[in-house]
Design a protein around this motif. Structure first.
Motif, PDB file in Angstrom:
ATOM      1  N   ALA A  65       0.832  -1.210   0.000  1.00  0.00           N
ATOM      2  CA  ALA A  65       0.000   0.000   0.000  1.00  0.00           C
ATOM      3  C   ALA A  65       0.868   1.262   0.000  1.00  0.00           C
ATOM      4  N   LEU A  66       1.948   1.253   0.788  1.00  0.00           N
ATOM      5  CA  LEU A  66       2.868   2.393   0.791  1.00  0.00           C
ATOM      6  C   LEU A  66       3.537   2.558  -0.574  1.00  0.00           C
ATOM      7  N   GLU A  67       3.947   1.442  -1.151  1.00  0.00           N
ATOM      8  CA  GLU A  67       4.635   1.463  -2.451  1.00  0.00           C
ATOM      9  C   GLU A  67       3.778   2.085  -3.542  1.00  0.00           C
ATOM     10  N   ILE A  68       2.497   1.757  -3.550  1.00  0.00           N
ATOM     11  CA  ILE A  68       1.615   2.249  -4.613  1.00  0.00           C
ATOM     12  C   ILE A  68       0.808   3.472  -4.184  1.00  0.00           C
ATOM     13  N   ASN A  69       1.042   3.946  -2.959  1.00  0.00           N
ATOM     14  CA  ASN A  69       0.358   5.125  -2.428  1.00  0.00           C
ATOM     15  C   ASN A  69      -1.154   4.927  -2.373  1.00  0.00           C
ATOM     16  N   SER A  70      -1.563   3.775  -1.844  1.00  0.00           N
ATOM     17  CA  SER A  70      -2.975   3.427  -1.746  1.00  0.00           C
ATOM     18  C   SER A  70      -3.580   3.950  -0.444  1.00  0.00           C
ATOM     19  N   ASN A  71      -4.810   4.430  -0.532  1.00  0.00           N
ATOM     20  CA  ASN A  71      -5.545   4.887   0.646  1.00  0.00           C
ATOM     21  C   ASN A  71      -6.327   3.754   1.301  1.00  0.00           C
ATOM     22  N   ILE A  72      -6.746   2.786   0.471  1.00  0.00           N
ATOM     23  CA  ILE A  72      -7.624   1.703   0.918  1.00  0.00           C
ATOM     24  C   ILE A  72      -7.117   0.395   0.335  1.00  0.00           C
ATOM     25  N   VAL A  73      -7.070  -0.646   1.173  1.00  0.00           N
ATOM     26  CA  VAL A  73      -6.692  -1.982   0.725  1.00  0.00           C
ATOM     27  C   VAL A  73      -7.840  -2.924   1.052  1.00  0.00           C
ATOM     28  N   ILE A  74      -8.322  -3.623   0.038  1.00  0.00           N
ATOM     29  CA  ILE A  74      -9.405  -4.595   0.219  1.00  0.00           C
ATOM     30  C   ILE A  74      -8.859  -5.964  -0.138  1.00  0.00           C
ATOM     31  N   PHE A  75      -9.084  -6.915   0.769  1.00  0.00           N
ATOM     32  CA  PHE A  75      -8.557  -8.267   0.573  1.00  0.00           C
ATOM     33  C   PHE A  75      -9.481  -9.279   1.237  1.00  0.00           C
ATOM     34  N   GLY A  76      -9.219 -10.555   0.971  1.00  0.00           N
ATOM     35  CA  GLY A  76      -9.979 -11.647   1.572  1.00  0.00           C
ATOM     36  C   GLY A  76      -9.028 -12.705   2.099  1.00  0.00           C
ATOM     37  N   HIS A  77      -9.281 -13.937   1.711  1.00  0.00           N
ATOM     38  CA  HIS A  77      -8.436 -15.105   1.961  1.00  0.00           C
ATOM     39  C   HIS A  77      -8.536 -15.680   3.371  1.00  0.00           C
ATOM     40  N   SER A  78      -8.603 -14.871   4.396  1.00  0.00           N
ATOM     41  CA  SER A  78      -8.627 -15.401   5.760  1.00  0.00           C
ATOM     42  C   SER A  78     -10.019 -15.865   6.182  1.00  0.00           C
ATOM     43  N   HIS A  79     -11.049 -15.442   5.458  1.00  0.00           N
ATOM     44  CA  HIS A  79     -12.444 -15.763   5.761  1.00  0.00           C
ATOM     45  C   HIS A  79     -12.900 -15.150   7.079  1.00  0.00           C
ATOM     46  N   MET A  80     -12.206 -14.121   7.554  1.00  0.00           N
ATOM     47  CA  MET A  80     -12.564 -13.431   8.791  1.00  0.00           C
ATOM     48  C   MET A  80     -12.615 -11.932   8.528  1.00  0.00           C
ATOM     49  N   SER A  81     -13.751 -11.326   8.837  1.00  0.00           N
ATOM     50  CA  SER A  81     -13.915  -9.902   8.560  1.00  0.00           C
ATOM     51  C   SER A  81     -13.074  -9.058   9.511  1.00  0.00           C
ATOM     52  N   MET A  82     -12.621  -7.932   8.997  1.00  0.00           N
ATOM     53  CA  MET A  82     -11.871  -6.980   9.813  1.00  0.00           C
ATOM     54  C   MET A  82     -11.762  -5.653   9.096  1.00  0.00           C
ATOM     55  N   HIS A  83     -11.637  -4.598   9.886  1.00  0.00           N
ATOM     56  CA  HIS A  83     -11.319  -3.274   9.382  1.00  0.00           C
ATOM     57  C   HIS A  83     -10.300  -2.678  10.336  1.00  0.00           C
ATOM     58  N   LYS A  84      -9.207  -2.246   9.770  1.00  0.00           N
ATOM     59  CA  LYS A  84      -8.124  -1.676  10.565  1.00  0.00           C
ATOM     60  C   LYS A  84      -7.579  -0.473   9.813  1.00  0.00           C
ATOM     61  N   LYS A  85      -7.293   0.587  10.548  1.00  0.00           N
ATOM     62  CA  LYS A  85      -6.677   1.764   9.934  1.00  0.00           C
ATOM     63  C   LYS A  85      -5.259   1.876  10.481  1.00  0.00           C
TER      64      LYS A  85
END
Length: 157
Positions: free
Chosen positions: A97-117
């Motif tokens: 995210a730092l490399e591409i200067n992203s504000n938001i990262v959306i992902f899955g794979h763990s099958h567990m919901s989360m939101h972290k800033k």
């Protein structure tokens, strides 16, 4: 813009449809992989755009494994997460995210919901609507994006 977010549908289109109905009016659907084919089938069923990436079980699929989109001035990095070891920690995703200067990262794979800033970057995993893990329930996310604000909500199905 009101954006629905799904991940790890694994062929459970009935639960995906239930989640879409529960989301109400959305302008866009993001699908963070597993199963890419589900995202394409959902796109045929609804009258909105669907942006999706493939996941670790999407064998013989020519779809991208990650993509970057910009909405309302916010750069969003969409990936399944398996290539970033998200089941262990978010370090590799954070540095991407730092490399591409992203504000938001959306992902899955763990099958567990989360939101972290973390240092101004929102990390969102909507969980799985088909196979939740770790004592979590079937889940999805809604993200409202405008130039001044990003509001993220996680919901159980």
């Amino acid at each position: 813009m009101r954006i629905g977010i799904l991940s790890d549908t694994h062929g459970d289109l009935l639960s995906a449809q239930r989640a879409l109905k529960a989301m109400g009016n959305i302008d866009l659907l993001l699908h963070a992989g597993d199963t890419y084919r589900d995202a394409k089938l959902l796109e045929e069923m609804i009258d909105i755009d669907v942006i999706a990436v493939k996941g670790n079980i999407d064998f013989h699929c020519e779809a991208p494994s990650e993509t970057i989109i910009t909405i309302e001035g916010k750069k969003i990095f969409l990936t399944h997460g398996h290539n970033y070891n998200v089941k262990f920690n978010l370090n590799r995703l954070y540095y991407k995210a730092l490399e591409i200067n992203s504000n938001i990262v959306i992902f899955g794979h763990s099958h567990m919901s989360m939101h972290k800033k973390e240092n101004g970057i929102d990390f969102i995993n909507p969980g799985s609507i088909s196979r939740p893990r770790g004592g979590t329930k079937q889940s999805y996310a809604i993200m409202n994006v405008c130039r001044e604000n990003v509001d993220i909500q996680l919901f159980n199905l």
